[in-house]
Scaffold this motif. Structure first.
Motif, PDB file in Angstrom:
ATOM      1  N   LYS A  89      -7.800 -10.857 -69.534  1.00 42.96           N
ATOM      2  CA  LYS A  89      -6.459 -10.261 -69.600  1.00 42.96           C
ATOM      3  C   LYS A  89      -5.505 -11.152 -70.393  1.00 42.96           C
ATOM      4  CE  LYS A  89      -6.921  -7.761 -65.213  1.00 42.96           C
ATOM      5  NZ  LYS A  89      -8.322  -8.183 -64.963  1.00 42.96           N
ATOM      6  N   ASP A  90      -5.559 -12.453 -70.159  1.00 43.05           N
ATOM      7  CA  ASP A  90      -4.682 -13.357 -70.896  1.00 43.05           C
ATOM      8  C   ASP A  90      -5.014 -13.368 -72.384  1.00 43.05           C
ATOM      9  OD1 ASP A  90      -3.327 -14.017 -68.606  1.00 43.05           O
ATOM     10  OD2 ASP A  90      -4.390 -15.913 -68.271  1.00 43.05           O
ATOM     11  N   LEU A  91      -6.313 -13.321 -72.704  1.00 43.04           N
ATOM     12  CA  LEU A  91      -6.695 -13.314 -74.110  1.00 43.04           C
ATOM     13  C   LEU A  91      -6.322 -11.991 -74.774  1.00 43.04           C
ATOM     14  CD1 LEU A  91      -7.952 -15.022 -76.293  1.00 43.04           C
ATOM     15  CD2 LEU A  91     -10.179 -14.090 -75.667  1.00 43.04           C
ATOM     16  N   ALA A  92      -6.493 -10.875 -74.054  1.00 39.25           N
ATOM     17  CA  ALA A  92      -6.093  -9.581 -74.601  1.00 39.25           C
ATOM     18  C   ALA A  92      -4.594  -9.561 -74.907  1.00 39.25           C
ATOM     19  CB  ALA A  92      -6.455  -8.463 -73.621  1.00 39.25           C
ATOM     20  N   ALA A  93      -3.802 -10.160 -74.015  1.00 36.32           N
ATOM     21  CA  ALA A  93      -2.357 -10.227 -74.258  1.00 36.32           C
ATOM     22  C   ALA A  93      -2.039 -11.087 -75.477  1.00 36.32           C
ATOM     23  CB  ALA A  93      -1.655 -10.772 -73.009  1.00 36.32           C
ATOM     24  N   ALA A  94      -2.760 -12.195 -75.613  1.00 40.51           N
ATOM     25  CA  ALA A  94      -2.520 -13.093 -76.741  1.00 40.51           C
ATOM     26  C   ALA A  94      -2.899 -12.456 -78.071  1.00 40.51           C
ATOM     27  CB  ALA A  94      -3.294 -14.394 -76.548  1.00 40.51           C
ATOM     28  N   LEU A  95      -3.950 -11.621 -78.058  1.00 34.68           N
ATOM     29  CA  LEU A  95      -4.435 -10.996 -79.291  1.00 34.68           C
ATOM     30  C   LEU A  95      -3.837  -9.618 -79.541  1.00 34.68           C
ATOM     31  CD1 LEU A  95      -8.231 -11.928 -79.101  1.00 34.68           C
ATOM     32  CD2 LEU A  95      -6.481 -12.961 -80.551  1.00 34.68           C
ATOM     33  N   GLY A  96      -3.196  -9.051 -78.525  1.00 34.94           N
ATOM     34  CA  GLY A  96      -2.593  -7.737 -78.691  1.00 34.94           C
ATOM     35  C   GLY A  96      -3.596  -6.614 -78.807  1.00 34.94           C
ATOM     36  N   ARG A  97      -4.735  -6.731 -78.111  1.00 34.32           N
ATOM     37  CA  ARG A  97      -5.760  -5.686 -78.142  1.00 34.32           C
ATOM     38  C   ARG A  97      -6.736  -5.912 -76.983  1.00 34.32           C
ATOM     39  NH1 ARG A  97      -8.144  -8.147 -83.612  1.00 34.32           N
ATOM     40  NH2 ARG A  97      -6.070  -9.056 -83.476  1.00 34.32           N
ATOM     41  N   PRO A  98      -7.514  -4.897 -76.632  1.00 30.94           N
ATOM     42  CA  PRO A  98      -8.542  -5.105 -75.603  1.00 30.94           C
ATOM     43  C   PRO A  98      -9.615  -6.075 -76.107  1.00 30.94           C
ATOM     44  CG  PRO A  98      -8.187  -2.766 -76.032  1.00 30.94           C
ATOM     45  CD  PRO A  98      -7.487  -3.513 -77.120  1.00 30.94           C
ATOM     46  N   VAL A  99     -10.189  -6.841 -75.196  1.00 24.47           N
ATOM     47  CA  VAL A  99     -11.326  -7.702 -75.519  1.00 24.47           C
ATOM     48  C   VAL A  99     -12.435  -7.426 -74.512  1.00 24.47           C
ATOM     49  CG1 VAL A  99      -9.875  -9.507 -76.514  1.00 24.47           C
ATOM     50  CG2 VAL A  99     -10.517  -9.637 -74.098  1.00 24.47           C
ATOM     51  N   ARG A 100     -13.647  -7.746 -74.906  1.00 24.43           N
ATOM     52  CA  ARG A 100     -14.782  -7.647 -73.989  1.00 24.43           C
ATOM     53  C   ARG A 100     -15.390  -9.038 -73.825  1.00 24.43           C
ATOM     54  NH1 ARG A 100     -17.732  -1.800 -75.371  1.00 24.43           N
ATOM     55  NH2 ARG A 100     -16.042  -0.570 -74.433  1.00 24.43           N
ATOM     56  N   VAL A 101     -15.625  -9.400 -72.569  1.00 28.54           N
ATOM     57  CA  VAL A 101     -16.132 -10.729 -72.245  1.00 28.54           C
ATOM     58  C   VAL A 101     -17.367 -10.584 -71.380  1.00 28.54           C
ATOM     59  CG1 VAL A 101     -15.598 -12.943 -71.149  1.00 28.54           C
ATOM     60  CG2 VAL A 101     -13.781 -11.664 -72.295  1.00 28.54           C
ATOM     61  N   THR A 102     -18.417 -11.326 -71.718  1.00 29.91           N
ATOM     62  CA  THR A 102     -19.615 -11.315 -70.880  1.00 29.91           C
ATOM     63  C   THR A 102     -20.312 -12.667 -70.987  1.00 29.91           C
ATOM     64  OG1 THR A 102     -21.595 -10.047 -70.268  1.00 29.91           O
ATOM     65  CG2 THR A 102     -21.246 -10.434 -72.610  1.00 29.91           C
ATOM     66  N   ASN A 103     -21.350 -12.824 -70.196  1.00 29.22           N
ATOM     67  CA  ASN A 103     -22.114 -14.064 -70.179  1.00 29.22           C
ATOM     68  C   ASN A 103     -22.819 -14.295 -71.510  1.00 29.22           C
ATOM     69  OD1 ASN A 103     -25.066 -15.288 -69.447  1.00 29.22           O
ATOM     70  ND2 ASN A 103     -23.468 -16.198 -68.191  1.00 29.22           N
ATOM     71  N   ASP A 104     -22.968 -15.555 -71.891  1.00 33.35           N
ATOM     72  CA  ASP A 104     -23.564 -15.857 -73.192  1.00 33.35           C
ATOM     73  C   ASP A 104     -25.020 -15.429 -73.295  1.00 33.35           C
ATOM     74  OD1 ASP A 104     -24.418 -17.818 -71.416  1.00 33.35           O
ATOM     75  OD2 ASP A 104     -23.756 -19.506 -72.633  1.00 33.35           O
ATOM     76  N   ALA A 105     -25.753 -15.429 -72.181  1.00 36.33           N
ATOM     77  CA  ALA A 105     -27.144 -14.966 -72.226  1.00 36.33           C
ATOM     78  C   ALA A 105     -27.203 -13.459 -72.483  1.00 36.33           C
ATOM     79  CB  ALA A 105     -27.871 -15.308 -70.931  1.00 36.33           C
ATOM     80  N   ASN A 106     -26.231 -12.718 -71.964  1.00 39.24           N
ATOM     81  CA  ASN A 106     -26.160 -11.290 -72.266  1.00 39.24           C
ATOM     82  C   ASN A 106     -25.931 -11.070 -73.760  1.00 39.24           C
ATOM     83  OD1 ASN A 106     -26.424 -10.651 -69.559  1.00 39.24           O
ATOM     84  ND2 ASN A 106     -24.236 -10.382 -69.221  1.00 39.24           N
TER      85      ASN A 106
END
Length: 299
Positions: A89-106
């Motif tokens: 949520k904090d990164l989406a606010a900083a970038l002004g768009r939705p982001v997707r975050v998941t585990n690095d192995a995924n």
């Protein structure tokens, strides 16, 4: 354009891909040591890439740990300042768009299933064996995360069919004994070969090739333990392909030894599951992060 971010403990890498997977931009910087520093560094990387390329992109991020579906906060990250934060949520606010975050192995598994060693395969299990051990599952081009965001956390399951000398096993950082990670990671291989203080398995294969019996025996035990662990995955998931990544995956003998050992453990009359080396190598994580957004979903 898809932008992928690989957030590691020591470095942050960004990649920008065209729709066909062609790389347009790549940059790597050191990871700041605080939460707001990481947010600012990722924003700076994205803004610089978009300014250079003249195009806005979707953003996907791979990281150790994951976002808890229960709390919406990061859990299990080795960069401990991330834990307990609403990172996405904090990164989406900083970038002004939705982001997707998941585990690095995924992300690793998704990369190899999309245009890597397992391209075209329907069900793919990806394994990262480095300092630790992680896993990811991709089905029909989508990461399988599960309601607890732990699908593929194979490294923290027990070593199957342990012998007397393998019980209870080493204590894992997670608090339990005998996790697969303590046996088949690079750290686990090094300690099995050279004792509890060992950490680096990079020379074990070379020592075995030069005739050192201790190294040869350690590699044989490691391959057998890896085969036992993968046999359970095949019994449960029956994937179309298994792809190995991370430093340990660079040991060539695994791709002959493990398929040869699997039939002794898999509950099947035949075992034809291919065990493959990653096509994209160390780039798979950041490429997989970019692929978290599918064509019709890009915001």
């Amino acid at each position: 354009m898809r932008i992928g971010i690989d957030l590691g403990g020591t470095k942050i890498e960004i990649i920008a891909l065209d729709p066909d997977g062609t790389e347009r931009h790549r940059e790597r910087i050191a990871t700041p040591g605080d939460y707001h520093g990481v947010i600012g560094a990722i924003r700076g990387l994205v803004e610089a890439a978009e300014s250079r390329l003249g195009e806005r992109g979707s953003v996907g991020i791979g990281m150790p740990g994951c976002i808890s579906p229960a709390t919406g906060l990061v859990k299990g990250a080795n960069s401990v300042f991330l834990n307990g934060t609403p990172f996405d949520k904090d990164l989406a606010a900083a970038l002004g768009r939705p982001v997707r975050v998941t585990n690095d192995a995924n992300c690793f598994a998704l990369s190899e299933a999309t245009d890597g060693a397992a391209a075209g395969k329907r069900v793919v299990f990806g394994v990262i064996m480095g300092t630790g051990c992680g896993g990811g599952v991709v089905v029909d081009g989508r990461v399988l995360e599960g309601p607890h965001a732990i699908a593929g956390e194979w490294g923290h399951t027990p070593l199957p069919w342990p012998s007397a000398v393998e019980v209870p096993g080493r204590r894992c950082w997670c608090g339990r004994h005998g996790c697969l990670e303590t046996w088949i990671s690079g750290t686990g291989l090094a300690q099995d070969c050279d004792g509890p203080g060992a950490r680096d398995a990079a020379a074990v294969e070379r020592r075995a090739a030069l005739g050192e019996e201790r190294a040869r025996a350690a590699l044989a035990r490691h391959a057998d333990r890896l085969a036992r662990g993968l046999a359970v995955i095949i019994d449960l998931l029956d994937p179309d392909a298994i792809v190995l990544g991370g430093g340990v995956s660079k040991m060539d003998h695994l791709y002959e030894a493990v398929p040869r050992l699997l039939p002794a453990y898999v509950f099947s009359d035949i075992v034809t599951t291919p065990v493959l080396t990653a096509k994209h190598g160390d780039s798979s994580g950041v490429r997989g992060a970019a692929w978290l957004w599918r064509p019709g979903e890009i915001p």
